[in-house]
Scaffold this motif. Structure first.
Motif, PDB file in Angstrom:
ATOM      1  N   UNK A   1       0.827  -1.199   0.000  1.00 40.17           N
ATOM      2  CA  UNK A   1       0.000   0.000   0.000  1.00 40.17           C
ATOM      3  C   UNK A   1       0.864   1.253   0.000  1.00 40.17           C
ATOM      4  N   UNK A   2       1.897   1.211   0.780  1.00 40.09           N
ATOM      5  CA  UNK A   2       2.808   2.352   0.875  1.00 40.09           C
ATOM      6  C   UNK A   2       3.395   2.653  -0.508  1.00 40.09           C
ATOM      7  N   UNK A   3       3.663   1.554  -1.217  1.00 34.87           N
ATOM      8  CA  UNK A   3       4.260   1.702  -2.551  1.00 34.87           C
ATOM      9  C   UNK A   3       3.282   2.361  -3.520  1.00 34.87           C
ATOM     10  N   UNK A   4       2.030   1.874  -3.428  1.00 32.74           N
ATOM     11  CA  UNK A   4       1.002   2.442  -4.314  1.00 32.74           C
ATOM     12  C   UNK A   4       0.867   3.930  -4.044  1.00 32.74           C
ATOM     13  N   UNK A   5       0.790   4.269  -2.724  1.00 26.31           N
ATOM     14  CA  UNK A   5       0.632   5.682  -2.332  1.00 26.31           C
ATOM     15  C   UNK A   5       1.755   6.518  -2.896  1.00 26.31           C
ATOM     16  N   UNK A   6       2.960   6.023  -2.748  1.00 25.94           N
ATOM     17  CA  UNK A   6       4.140   6.740  -3.212  1.00 25.94           C
ATOM     18  C   UNK A   6       4.008   7.064  -4.707  1.00 25.94           C
ATOM     19  N   UNK A   7       3.547   6.029  -5.433  1.00 25.60           N
ATOM     20  CA  UNK A   7       3.451   6.158  -6.884  1.00 25.60           C
ATOM     21  C   UNK A   7       2.481   7.284  -7.267  1.00 25.60           C
ATOM     22  N   UNK A   8       1.335   7.283  -6.587  1.00 31.02           N
ATOM     23  CA  UNK A   8       0.338   8.276  -6.975  1.00 31.02           C
ATOM     24  C   UNK A   8       0.672   9.666  -6.446  1.00 31.02           C
ATOM     25  N   UNK A   9       1.389   9.715  -5.335  1.00 31.48           N
ATOM     26  CA  UNK A   9       1.845  11.023  -4.862  1.00 31.48           C
ATOM     27  C   UNK A   9       2.787  11.635  -5.890  1.00 31.48           C
ATOM     28  N   UNK A  10       3.555  10.791  -6.519  1.00 36.99           N
ATOM     29  CA  UNK A  10       4.473  11.257  -7.565  1.00 36.99           C
ATOM     30  C   UNK A  10       3.688  11.802  -8.756  1.00 36.99           C
ATOM     31  N   UNK A  11       2.672  11.035  -9.161  1.00 33.16           N
ATOM     32  CA  UNK A  11       1.816  11.471 -10.275  1.00 33.16           C
ATOM     33  C   UNK A  11       1.178  12.813  -9.951  1.00 33.16           C
ATOM     34  N   UNK A  12       0.714  12.936  -8.683  1.00 32.06           N
ATOM     35  CA  UNK A  12       0.051  14.168  -8.268  1.00 32.06           C
ATOM     36  C   UNK A  12       0.993  15.363  -8.359  1.00 32.06           C
ATOM     37  N   UNK A  13       2.260  15.165  -7.888  1.00 31.54           N
ATOM     38  CA  UNK A  13       3.135  16.335  -7.913  1.00 31.54           C
ATOM     39  C   UNK A  13       3.517  16.721  -9.341  1.00 31.54           C
TER      40      UNK A  13
END
Lengths: 115, 505
Positions: free
Chosen positions: A4-16
């Motif tokens: 889950x942490x990995x998924x979050x990281x990925x989408x936080x990157x997309x968001x920025x």
């Protein structure tokens, strides 16, 4: 949990990436204070926005922003207070925003909640 | 920069000016509302936010501070929604500040429509007093406010329409209404005095009461027609003058009973006997008018009089005497007008047939006494006319010829009222029933013989000093109905007749 942490990281990157395309300056990523975290802190002109990034695979069970609970909001508020005073941002306009990512769509909403 | 708009708050029946100040600043986004708002005012935050958004404008993500000044008076109700919304839009640069001084009030619905507010007419009166350039109010309050002379009324359906008006995009003509238009609509009743067969004496007594503004108590067995007659009083009430209508509308408007028009029909209030003291007299932590004030300038009909709460009945003493009631609470003290004609109906005893020619009364003396004790002497004394209602004889019931209709009676009453208005044009009062004690001798002169008659009656029936005055006032009305300048002996003896129950009870 690790996953889950990995998924979050990925989408936080997309968001920025998305925010930078829209002329926002990223001030902080995963800013933490007393074990409380806010995903992004961004700035454009006079406005500083504390952003929560929320990903959901589908919106069948409600929009992503509905899954930010009161506890999380309270944490973000607390970080906001600390951040303002530590960086002396008293003349800035502080808003709270959310980036919802679902079905490949990115939606940025400022004024997600208020003080 | 701070934007300042004008609105009002209700205090009793009067409106007080309230300034709505709106400021936008940087800082944590928040919406703060200060200035002693009650919960309905606090909730306006949510309505304003949604209404602005659904009207197609952006709600600013800034720190919003709204101040309702003066800060020491309590603001209640939802009428601040509109000024707050406009203030926010002006501060946010979406709208120019209005060049004229408008009084603004209205509740917003979530989709930006304007809803009815209570106390509209008080707002219009305040605008006249403040010499404002106009008032901006919801469409549904337009007619009510427009009867006030010297106030420019602009009424709107929605927030969007108000914005367009203030921008100058649309022209809005001021609302104008004439009072005469309302009076034309009146006088359409489904009941009529001619529906009641027989009961000539009671009808006469009621006519006297309405003509002179006296209080009436009808005592009679069940089914004699007490309630039937009382319900038809409305059809013989004289028309209200504009001045009276404005005063009555103010009371009704504050209570939220006005439906986009001025109250042009005299009020007829008919509360059930289960009413509480506060419901009848008015009150509450923040005082509101009760039934007696809602019946101002009209009739308060209390059916089954002894069934009412004893405290409520006793509370009628002051308003019956003064035509107003003062409600004092720790936070404020407010006087509501309550100049009404009391029409009360009761049975003579618990079974209802005491003194009835056709039935036997089954009550014991102590039961009757207990029943009558519920109406105390002082209250009895304050009711001018006591009338015994007897059952209708079968001959009267079967009579084909209808009695006088309401229109004829009403015309006569209007005439008598006109005589009184002319006579009392320089006084505070306008009806015989309200003649001030000091003026009694001047207006109710009686001849020497009449004085003798009155003195004899006083001694024989042991009448009180108040009774004495009431008799003179009733006699004055009877003389007026007779178009007689002076009170004659026959007028006086008829008046005496209406106090006869003083003796019996």
């Amino acid at each position: 949990m690790k996953d889950k942490r990995k998924i979050g990281k990925k989408y936080e990157e997309i968001a920025s990436q998305y925010l930078m395309q829209h002329n926002w300056k990223i001030l902080e990523k995963n800013y933490t204070f007393h074990h409380k975290e806010v995903d992004l802190i961004i700035q454009k002109e006079d406005e500083i926005c504390l952003v929560e990034v929320k990903y959901r695979r589908s919106d069948s069970f409600g929009e992503p922003k509905e899954f930010v609970n009161e506890n999380k909001k309270r944490n973000i508020k607390m970080i906001a207070k600390y951040y303002i005073s530590s960086k002396k941002l008293f003349d800035k306009n502080i808003t709270f925003g959310i980036i919802s990512i679902t079905n490949g769509k990115i939606n940025f909403e400022r004024g997600f909640f208020q003080w | 920069m701070v934007t300042k708009l004008f609105s009002s708050s209700i205090e009793g029946l009067d409106s007080r000016g309230v300034e709505v100040e709106v400021d936008l600043s940087n800082g944590l986004t928040a919406f703060n509302l200060v200035g002693l708002p009650d919960s309905a005012v606090k909730e306006s935050k949510e309505r304003v936010r949604t209404a602005i958004q659904s009207s197609g404008f952006i709600f600013p993500l800034r720190r919003i501070t709204v101040n309702l000044a003066p800060a020491d008076i309590r603001k209640e109700g939802s009428s601040y929604d509109l000024p707050i919304a406009l203030g926010i839009l002006i501060e946010n640069g979406m709208l120019e500040p209005p060049r004229k001084k408008y009084l603004i009030a209205g509740e917003l619905s979530l989709n930006g429509e304007l809803r009815k507010l209570s106390g509209g007419i008080s707002l219009a009166l305040l605008a006249r007093e403040m010499k404002a350039d106009g008032i901006i109010i919801p469409e549904k309050n337009a007619n009510e406010c427009a009867v006030i002379d010297g106030v420019t009324v602009y009424s709107f359906e929605s927030l969007f329409e108000v914005i367009q008006f203030l921008k100058g995009d649309i022209e809005k003509s001021e609302v104008k209404v004439s009072y005469e238009k309302y009076l034309e609509k009146l006088n359409k009743y489904t009941t009529d005095f001619s529906d009641v067969k027989g009961q000539y004496l009671v009808k006469r007594a009621i006519e006297i009461a309405i003509s002179g503004g006296h209080n009436v108590l009808m005592i009679g067995p069940p089914g004699a027609g007490k309630s039937m007659l009382a319900k038809r009083i409305l059809t013989i009430m004289p028309d209200m003058t504009l001045d009276e209508a404005i005063k009555v509308t103010r009371i009704h408007s504050v209570s939220g009973l006005v439906n986009n028009e001025i109250v042009s029909e005299r009020p007829f209030r008919n509360p059930h006997s289960s009413i509480s003291k506060i419901g009848l007299l008015g009150g509450g932590t923040y005082p509101r008018p009760g039934e007696i004030s809602l019946a101002h300038r009209g009739v308060l009909f209390l059916d089954e009089f002894p069934g009412f709460n004893k405290d409520a009945i006793e509370g009628l003493r002051e308003p019956l005497e003064n035509g107003a009631i003062t409600i004092s609470r720790s936070k404020q003290s407010i006087t509501f007008p309550a100049n009404f004609i009391l029409v009360a109906a009761m049975n003579p005893c618990p079974c209802g047939y005491y003194n009835d020619p056709t039935h036997e009364c089954r009550c014991s003396i102590s039961e009757i006494q207990r029943y009558r004790k519920k109406i105390s002497g002082p209250i009895m004394d304050r009711i001018d006319i006591h009338i015994d209602v007897q059952p209708v004889p079968v001959e009267d019931l079967q009579k084909k010829k209808a009695g006088e209709n309401s229109k004829e009676i009403k015309e006569r009453i209007e005439n008598v009222r006109k005589i009184q208005r002319l006579r009392y044009k320089e006084e505070q009062f306008s009806e015989n029933g309200d003649i001030a004690d000091r003026e009694l001798e001047r207006y109710c002169k009686v001849s020497v013989q009449s004085e003798q008659l009155l003195a004899d009656a006083m001694r024989l029936y042991k009448l009180s000093a108040r009774s004495y005055k009431k008799i003179l006032k009733i006699a004055r009305t009877i003389a007026d109905m007779d178009s007689s300048e002076n009170i004659k002996e026959n007028h006086l003896s008829e008046a005496l007749n209406y106090r006869i129950l003083d003796r019996e009870i």
